[in-house]
Design a protein around this motif. Structure first.
Motif, PDB file in Angstrom:
ATOM      1  N   TYR A  15     -33.449 -44.062  53.128  1.00 17.24           N
ATOM      2  CA  TYR A  15     -33.881 -42.738  52.941  1.00 17.24           C
ATOM      3  C   TYR A  15     -33.127 -41.799  53.795  1.00 17.24           C
ATOM      4  O   TYR A  15     -33.094 -42.216  55.065  1.00 17.24           O
ATOM      5  N   THR A  16     -32.570 -40.827  53.083  1.00 17.91           N
ATOM      6  CA  THR A  16     -31.360 -39.858  53.888  1.00 17.91           C
ATOM      7  C   THR A  16     -31.470 -38.429  53.446  1.00 17.91           C
ATOM      8  O   THR A  16     -32.127 -38.246  52.440  1.00 17.91           O
ATOM      9  N   ASP A  17     -30.653 -38.003  53.911  1.00 16.90           N
ATOM     10  CA  ASP A  17     -30.533 -36.383  53.669  1.00 16.90           C
ATOM     11  C   ASP A  17     -28.851 -36.148  54.247  1.00 16.90           C
ATOM     12  O   ASP A  17     -28.648 -36.525  55.118  1.00 16.90           O
ATOM     13  N   PRO A  18     -28.115 -35.640  53.254  1.00 18.02           N
ATOM     14  CA  PRO A  18     -26.493 -35.444  53.705  1.00 18.02           C
ATOM     15  C   PRO A  18     -26.668 -34.523  55.245  1.00 18.02           C
ATOM     16  O   PRO A  18     -25.640 -34.538  55.790  1.00 18.02           O
ATOM     17  N   LEU A  19     -27.559 -33.626  55.397  1.00 13.20           N
ATOM     18  CA  LEU A  19     -27.764 -32.673  56.505  1.00 13.20           C
ATOM     19  C   LEU A  19     -28.845 -33.121  57.522  1.00 13.20           C
ATOM     20  O   LEU A  19     -29.031 -32.021  58.328  1.00 13.20           O
ATOM     21  N   CYS A  20     -28.938 -34.287  57.476  1.00 12.48           N
ATOM     22  CA  CYS A  20     -29.921 -34.641  58.547  1.00 12.48           C
ATOM     23  C   CYS A  20     -29.109 -35.081  59.816  1.00 12.48           C
ATOM     24  O   CYS A  20     -28.264 -36.047  59.547  1.00 12.48           O
ATOM     25  N   PRO A  21     -29.399 -34.613  60.938  1.00 16.20           N
ATOM     26  CA  PRO A  21     -28.866 -35.080  62.331  1.00 16.20           C
ATOM     27  C   PRO A  21     -28.848 -36.506  62.462  1.00 16.20           C
ATOM     28  O   PRO A  21     -27.878 -37.163  62.972  1.00 16.20           O
ATOM     29  N   TRP A  22     -30.192 -36.943  62.434  1.00 14.86           N
ATOM     30  CA  TRP A  22     -30.306 -38.347  62.909  1.00 14.86           C
ATOM     31  C   TRP A  22     -29.584 -39.406  61.867  1.00 14.86           C
ATOM     32  O   TRP A  22     -29.034 -40.356  62.204  1.00 14.86           O
ATOM     33  N   ALA A  23     -29.521 -39.116  60.711  1.00 16.11           N
ATOM     34  CA  ALA A  23     -28.812 -39.773  59.914  1.00 16.11           C
ATOM     35  C   ALA A  23     -27.257 -39.768  59.985  1.00 16.11           C
ATOM     36  O   ALA A  23     -26.425 -40.798  60.149  1.00 16.11           O
ATOM     37  N   TRP A  24     -26.805 -38.631  60.518  1.00 16.99           N
ATOM     38  CA  TRP A  24     -25.287 -38.648  60.940  1.00 16.99           C
ATOM     39  C   TRP A  24     -25.288 -39.541  62.087  1.00 16.99           C
ATOM     40  O   TRP A  24     -23.923 -40.209  62.260  1.00 16.99           O
ATOM     41  N   GLY A  25     -25.977 -39.527  63.019  1.00 18.66           N
ATOM     42  CA  GLY A  25     -25.919 -40.181  64.360  1.00 18.66           C
ATOM     43  C   GLY A  25     -26.125 -41.530  63.978  1.00 18.66           C
ATOM     44  O   GLY A  25     -25.810 -42.521  64.619  1.00 18.66           O
ATOM     45  N   SER A  26     -26.811 -42.017  62.864  1.00 18.11           N
ATOM     46  CA  SER A  26     -26.836 -43.448  62.447  1.00 18.11           C
ATOM     47  C   SER A  26     -25.645 -44.042  61.980  1.00 18.11           C
ATOM     48  O   SER A  26     -25.608 -45.453  61.833  1.00 18.11           O
ATOM     49  N   GLU A  27     -24.550 -43.281  61.661  1.00 16.17           N
ATOM     50  CA  GLU A  27     -23.794 -43.732  60.730  1.00 16.17           C
ATOM     51  C   GLU A  27     -22.738 -44.956  61.318  1.00 16.17           C
ATOM     52  O   GLU A  27     -22.130 -45.828  60.703  1.00 16.17           O
ATOM     53  N   PRO A  28     -22.422 -45.020  62.558  1.00 17.46           N
ATOM     54  CA  PRO A  28     -21.950 -46.400  63.239  1.00 17.46           C
ATOM     55  C   PRO A  28     -22.739 -47.440  62.926  1.00 17.46           C
ATOM     56  O   PRO A  28     -22.108 -48.317  62.645  1.00 17.46           O
ATOM     57  N   LEU A 237     -27.438 -64.013  55.222  1.00 21.86           N
ATOM     58  CA  LEU A 237     -26.695 -63.233  54.328  1.00 21.86           C
ATOM     59  C   LEU A 237     -25.630 -62.226  55.119  1.00 21.86           C
ATOM     60  O   LEU A 237     -24.607 -61.660  54.646  1.00 21.86           O
ATOM     61  N   LEU A 238     -26.037 -61.759  56.352  1.00 20.53           N
ATOM     62  CA  LEU A 238     -25.353 -60.919  57.316  1.00 20.53           C
ATOM     63  C   LEU A 238     -24.124 -61.988  57.842  1.00 20.53           C
ATOM     64  O   LEU A 238     -24.475 -62.982  58.391  1.00 20.53           O
ATOM     65  N   GLN A 239     -22.871 -61.492  57.503  1.00 20.02           N
ATOM     66  CA  GLN A 239     -21.699 -62.046  58.170  1.00 20.02           C
ATOM     67  C   GLN A 239     -20.795 -61.171  58.776  1.00 20.02           C
ATOM     68  O   GLN A 239     -20.111 -60.284  58.300  1.00 20.02           O
ATOM     69  N   GLU A 240     -20.820 -61.280  60.246  1.00 20.37           N
ATOM     70  CA  GLU A 240     -20.114 -60.240  60.910  1.00 20.37           C
ATOM     71  C   GLU A 240     -18.784 -60.271  60.786  1.00 20.37           C
ATOM     72  O   GLU A 240     -18.164 -61.766  60.668  1.00 20.37           O
ATOM     73  N   THR A 241     -18.064 -59.346  60.671  1.00 25.09           N
ATOM     74  CA  THR A 241     -16.683 -59.251  60.400  1.00 25.09           C
ATOM     75  C   THR A 241     -16.109 -58.892  61.748  1.00 25.09           C
ATOM     76  O   THR A 241     -16.388 -58.089  62.511  1.00 25.09           O
ATOM     77  N   ALA A 242     -14.676 -59.269  61.762  1.00 29.60           N
ATOM     78  CA  ALA A 242     -14.240 -58.928  62.966  1.00 29.60           C
ATOM     79  C   ALA A 242     -13.735 -57.521  63.100  1.00 29.60           C
ATOM     80  O   ALA A 242     -13.486 -56.771  61.943  1.00 29.60           O
ATOM     81  N   PRO A 243     -13.647 -56.610  64.038  1.00 29.92           N
ATOM     82  CA  PRO A 243     -13.332 -55.142  64.034  1.00 29.92           C
ATOM     83  C   PRO A 243     -11.786 -55.092  63.491  1.00 29.92           C
ATOM     84  O   PRO A 243     -10.993 -55.998  63.600  1.00 29.92           O
ATOM     85  N   LEU A 256     -13.398 -41.101  61.172  1.00 26.46           N
ATOM     86  CA  LEU A 256     -14.043 -41.857  62.131  1.00 26.46           C
ATOM     87  C   LEU A 256     -14.455 -40.993  63.294  1.00 26.46           C
ATOM     88  O   LEU A 256     -13.478 -40.207  63.944  1.00 26.46           O
ATOM     89  N   THR A 257     -15.668 -41.274  63.901  1.00 27.36           N
ATOM     90  CA  THR A 257     -15.970 -40.538  65.087  1.00 27.36           C
ATOM     91  C   THR A 257     -15.811 -41.508  66.102  1.00 27.36           C
ATOM     92  O   THR A 257     -15.737 -42.911  65.955  1.00 27.36           O
ATOM     93  N   GLY A 258     -15.904 -41.099  67.481  1.00 28.12           N
ATOM     94  CA  GLY A 258     -15.902 -41.984  68.623  1.00 28.12           C
ATOM     95  C   GLY A 258     -16.995 -43.018  68.660  1.00 28.12           C
ATOM     96  O   GLY A 258     -16.430 -44.428  68.734  1.00 28.12           O
ATOM     97  N   PRO A 259     -18.196 -42.809  68.393  1.00 28.88           N
ATOM     98  CA  PRO A 259     -18.995 -43.796  68.336  1.00 28.88           C
ATOM     99  C   PRO A 259     -18.863 -44.814  67.176  1.00 28.88           C
ATOM    100  O   PRO A 259     -18.959 -46.040  67.443  1.00 28.88           O
ATOM    101  N   GLU A 260     -18.200 -44.487  65.983  1.00 28.64           N
ATOM    102  CA  GLU A 260     -17.906 -45.384  65.030  1.00 28.64           C
ATOM    103  C   GLU A 260     -16.663 -46.202  65.377  1.00 28.64           C
ATOM    104  O   GLU A 260     -16.604 -47.342  65.018  1.00 28.64           O
ATOM    105  N   ARG A 261     -15.677 -45.508  65.860  1.00 29.13           N
ATOM    106  CA  ARG A 261     -14.449 -46.201  66.361  1.00 29.13           C
ATOM    107  C   ARG A 261     -14.714 -47.396  67.170  1.00 29.13           C
ATOM    108  O   ARG A 261     -14.053 -48.511  67.194  1.00 29.13           O
ATOM    109  N   LEU A 262     -15.574 -47.200  68.101  1.00 32.46           N
ATOM    110  CA  LEU A 262     -15.858 -48.095  69.164  1.00 32.46           C
ATOM    111  C   LEU A 262     -16.766 -49.358  68.594  1.00 32.46           C
ATOM    112  O   LEU A 262     -16.425 -50.648  69.010  1.00 32.46           O
ATOM    113  N   VAL A 263     -17.395 -49.368  67.340  1.00 31.73           N
ATOM    114  CA  VAL A 263     -18.053 -50.480  66.817  1.00 31.73           C
ATOM    115  C   VAL A 263     -17.215 -51.111  65.598  1.00 31.73           C
ATOM    116  O   VAL A 263     -17.423 -52.367  65.262  1.00 31.73           O
TER     117      VAL A 263
END
Length: 299
Positions: A15-28, A237-243, A256-263
């Motif tokens: 459940y999201t919105d393209p203009l939601c700041p918390w959704a933007w911050g959750s992208e990483p 089901l969840l299989q962590e992949t290498a960065p 890519l943002t800074g928080p995204e590139r870190l993870v």
């Protein structure tokens, strides 16, 4: 068809919105989760319409914009997501960007991902929310593989509007668990009362469902909260992949943002060919092909 020993099919409703700041911050966290799921779950977005057409306009738009810019700064202090140097205005409506995001889904999942990313960046990177049909279509211009004529026709169609209207209604039927939430989070995700007196999911909220059970993770949460919900419903089901190597990550995600590139990446950052866009809080790095067609290049 799944075998008898396979985990039950899992659906993830975002459940999201393209203009939601918390959704933007959750992208990483969400990008990492989608990578770990690797297509083994059905991920569906439901556009909840944060800024509705029937919301009352602010009596003082300049004061409202100044307040909202401060609100975005407060949220960014928690999420560390980029935010625009200057916000032109508070979005008048979420409908145009939601309709364009939904219409883009008909042109393939990768194209839709990139279109939605552009719509998010319109407000949080460029400070110009895609809150009209013209701005929403302009924001996604040049996305690889996107047919702009078809997108415009689909976004204006009754079918796409009906689909987003159904999303909006679905978001206003939250599961009981989110009516009262007590969690240690700056945005725990308890359901919100709308100006019209309805109750809707806080954004973002992820609802994980199998045929016989569900888990809900509302608000802004660490990756581990989402992973735990998946493991509870579909163990294994969840299989962590290498960065990814930085150049491969930029090729895949294009932005890519800074928080995204870190993870999502590992190695010397940034790649030599990355195009940097500075914001009021950190940088966004674009693949050079993305930078060439990005709305920032037209400003």
């Amino acid at each position: 068809m799944p075998g008898p020993d396979d985990p039950p099919p899992l659906e993830v409703v975002e459940y999201t919105d393209p203009l939601c700041p918390w959704a933007w911050g959750s992208e990483p966290a969400f990008r990492r989760l989608r990578a770990a799921l690797g297509g083994r779950a059905h991920w569906r977005r439901a556009y909840a319409i944060l800024f509705d057409d029937d919301d009352d306009p602010p009596p003082d738009p300049a004061a409202e914009t100044a307040w909202y810019a401060g609100h975005l700064a407060d949220i960014g202090a928690h999420t560390l997501a980029p935010r625009a140097h200057r916000l032109s205005r508070v979005a008048a409506s979420s409908w145009p960007s939601s309709l364009v995001a939904r219409a883009a889904e008909a042109q393939g999942p990768e194209t839709a991902e990139r279109a939605l990313r552009r719509l998010r960046e319109s407000v949080f990177v460029l400070g110009e929310p895609a809150d009209t049909e013209a701005l929403a279509l302009r924001s996604v211009r040049g996305v690889p593989g996107l047919d702009p004529g078809r997108l415009a026709r689909d976004a204006a169609s009754a079918a796409v509007r009906g689909s987003v209207r159904a999303d909006r209604a679905e978001a206003r039927r939250p599961v009981p668990e989110v009516l009262s939430v007590r969690e240690e989070s700056p945005h725990p995700g308890a359901a919100k009362e709308t100006p019209g007196g309805e109750v809707r999911y806080a954004l973002p909220t992820l609802l994980f469902r199998t045929p016989g059970a569900y888990r809900v993770v509302p608000g802004w949460r660490p990756y581990e909260a989402y992973a735990a919900a998946v493991d509870a419903l579909s163990p294994g089901l969840l299989q962590e992949t290498a960065p990814l190597a930085p150049d491969r990550a930029l090729e895949r995600y294009r932005s890519l943002t800074g928080p995204e590139r870190l993870v999502l990446t590992q190695g010397a950052w940034p790649p030599p060919h990355a195009v940097r866009m500075d914001t009021a809080q950190g940088a966004v790095w674009l693949h050079p092909d993305e930078a060439q067609h990005h709305p920032a290049a037209r400003q």
